[in-house]
Design an enzyme around this catalytic site. Structure first.
Site, PDB file in Angstrom:
ATOM      1  CD  GLU A 126     -41.968  -1.990 -82.973  1.00  0.00           C
ATOM      2  OE1 GLU A 126     -43.193  -2.151 -82.822  1.00  0.00           O
ATOM      3  OE2 GLU A 126     -41.362  -2.295 -84.024  1.00  0.00           O
ATOM      4  CD  GLU A 273     -38.296  -6.533 -84.503  1.00  0.00           C
ATOM      5  OE1 GLU A 273     -39.276  -6.293 -85.237  1.00  0.00           O
ATOM      6  OE2 GLU A 273     -38.406  -6.798 -83.293  1.00  0.00           O
TER       7      GLU A 273
END
Length: 508
Positions: A126, A273
């Site tokens: 991220e 995820e």
């Protein structure tokens, strides 16, 4: 004329190679469910114990947040496939030095592959949202690692990509209007072009839990948990008229539409995820064991259904559940330490309900669901629903009468839950039979207490033997998630294979 026995043997070998190669190709491309493994655990299993545990649970795809050498060594000669990661704090060194990238590949990939089945390298995590100052160095780091794989002739076996937060996509619903944050375009577009060129996936971290929490009152809980919905409750994209029965599919399609807006249409989405916390503080009332169980169980079944998304029904994204263990060393909020399927000592936080997907996680054979009252329903509305269930609905309410096993606790919520479940089970758990004008919900947690056995549990006791038998009989020899093809298809046979087969037959 050639010897008949020799030719027949050749024919059998050729036929076997055709069909086994087709099966292997299908297994390789089949969608799978993997597990993320975080290590902020006070009493983490040793690498050897961890691998033994993964094998016992039939988990065959994992993702690490680093490239732990001891774990990679323990994975050697197993069938467990692993994504290894480059932490954010190593991006600058790797992105600014080809030599550093080459050294990283030698130490963390070449030293273990192919004995350890490394499938991908996730570079950073991220980065655009949590470490934006490293955005300019991200693609150079990825390209340096890829070039090092090319030098070792591993670039066709191991993909290189980077996981993104869902927040890089704006206006996610309706999906057809979604687009990437335009301030990221200078970094995202060349990255997507790299992924397209190298046939690597777009890695996305998608959490319907956060979508629900940030949009309560707009996004229904049932949509977030993959619960069965009546058509009237499905989300509809007004531009495409595609119906979305769950939030995750909408998020995945939003990614595809966002890529399309940048003229990229050949990159697949890999969900690196997704999950649901089983415990939270007072500000997270929906972080419960029941919701976590429901989400992850339904997520697993959704992937194995291989039904794709409304935009791409032919393409089912593989998903890595976050996460294997509760990371009890993580700090507040409380939910941060409660995303795991298991505690650090390997005992389950809850039992997933995943019958029909083989032996994955090996802790369910029933797939039993119940219908109970939702939280925060006013008593007047609830009483009206209870009266309907016990009256026109013809639920069996005898057990909630005074003196009977389920009379206590004597409150409308408890009595209504019993009546709702009776009606739901009588309707064979049909879609829409657990609604009662929006005051009921489906749960996988048995609401029975003491001598009060709910109707769904009574049915479970009757059918348990046959349910266990069914689950056992549908398990394949390979067992592992990602290799379980629940509906076998005819292996692909190319036209030239058929020609050769005909030639052999004619020769015989």
């Amino acid at each position: 004329m050639a010897d008949f026995n020799s030719l027949f043997y050749l024919f059998l070998l050729f036929s076997f190679s055709i069909f086994t190669s087709g099966s292997e190709a299908e297994a390789k491309d089949a969608p799978y469910v993997g597990i993320n493994i975080g290590t902020d655990v006070s009493k983490l299993l040793s690498p050897e114990e961890l691998i033994t545990f993964l094998q016992s649970q039939k988990i065959s795809h994992i993702r690490l947040y680093d490239s732990n050498a001891d774990i990679l060594k323990a994975l050697s000669h197993t069938k467990i496939r692993v994504i290894i990661s480059v932490p954010n704090n190593q991006l600058i060194a790797i992105g600014s030095s080809n030599t550093t990238a080459a050294t990283w590949i030698q130490r963390n990939v070449v030293a273990f592959y192919p004995q350890t089945l490394i499938t991908s390298i996730s570079v950073g995590d991220e980065v655009f949202t949590t470490n934006p100052s490293s955005a300019p160095i991200l693609l150079p780091a990825i390209e340096s690692l890829y070039n090092s794989l090319v030098a070792s002739n591993l670039h066709n076996d191991i993909k290189v990509s980077t996981p993104h937060a869902a927040s890089i996509i704006l206006d996610t619903f309706p999906p057809s209007q979604a687009f990437f944050n335009q301030t990221l375009t200078p970094f995202l577009l060349p990255l997507l072009q790299f992924l397209s060129r190298t046939k690597a996936p777009l890695m996305m971290n998608f959490y319907p839990y956060y979508v629900f929490m940030q949009n309560k009152g707009v996004v229904p809980l049932d949509n977030s948990l993959f619960r069965p919905l009546t058509p009237s409750k499905e989300m509809v994209d007004p531009n495409t008229l595609l119906h979305y029965s769950n939030v995750l599919d909408a998020m995945i399609d939003a990614a595809y539409f966002s890529m399309k807006n940048l003229n990229v249409s050949d990159v697949v989405v890999l969900v690196t995820e997704s999950g649901w916390p089983s415990n939270g503080d007072s500000k997270e009332p929906y972080a419960t064991i029941d919701n976590a169980d429901t989400y992850n169980s339904n997520l697993i079944k959704h992937v194995f259904d291989r039904s794709g998304t409304p935009l791409h029904p032919e393409l089912t994204s593989s998903v890595y559940i976050y996460e294997l263990f509760n990371e009890d060393l993580r700090e507040n909020p409380v939910s941060e330490a409660n995303w795991g399927l298991f505690y650090g000592n390997s005992t389950p936080v809850y039992l997933l309900h995943v019958s029909g997907t083989g032996t994955f996680l090996g802790n369910d054979t029933t797939n039993q669901t119940y219908c109970v009252v939702m939280d925060d329903v006013d008593s007047k509305t609830l009483q009206a629903a209870l009266d309907w269930a016990c009256g026109p609905g013809r639920a069996n309410c005898s057990e909630i009468q005074p003196g009977e096993n389920c009379y206590q606790p004597n409150d409308v919520k408890h009595h209504a839950s019993y009546a709702f479940d009776s009606y739901y089970q009588k309707q064979d758990r049909a879609s829409g039979s657990c609604d009662f004008k929006g005051v009921a919900m489906i749960t996988t947690t048995d609401p029975s207490q003491g001598s009060c056995i709910f109707p769904g549990s009574k049915m479970l006791g009757t059918n348990k033997t046959s349910a266990v038998g069914t689950a056992t009989n549908t398990t394949t020899a390979s067992g592992g998630v990602g290799h379980l093809l629940r509906r076998r298809r005819t292996p692909t046979v190319q036209w030239y294979d058929l020609v050769m087969l005909l030639v052999l037959l004619a020769w015989i």
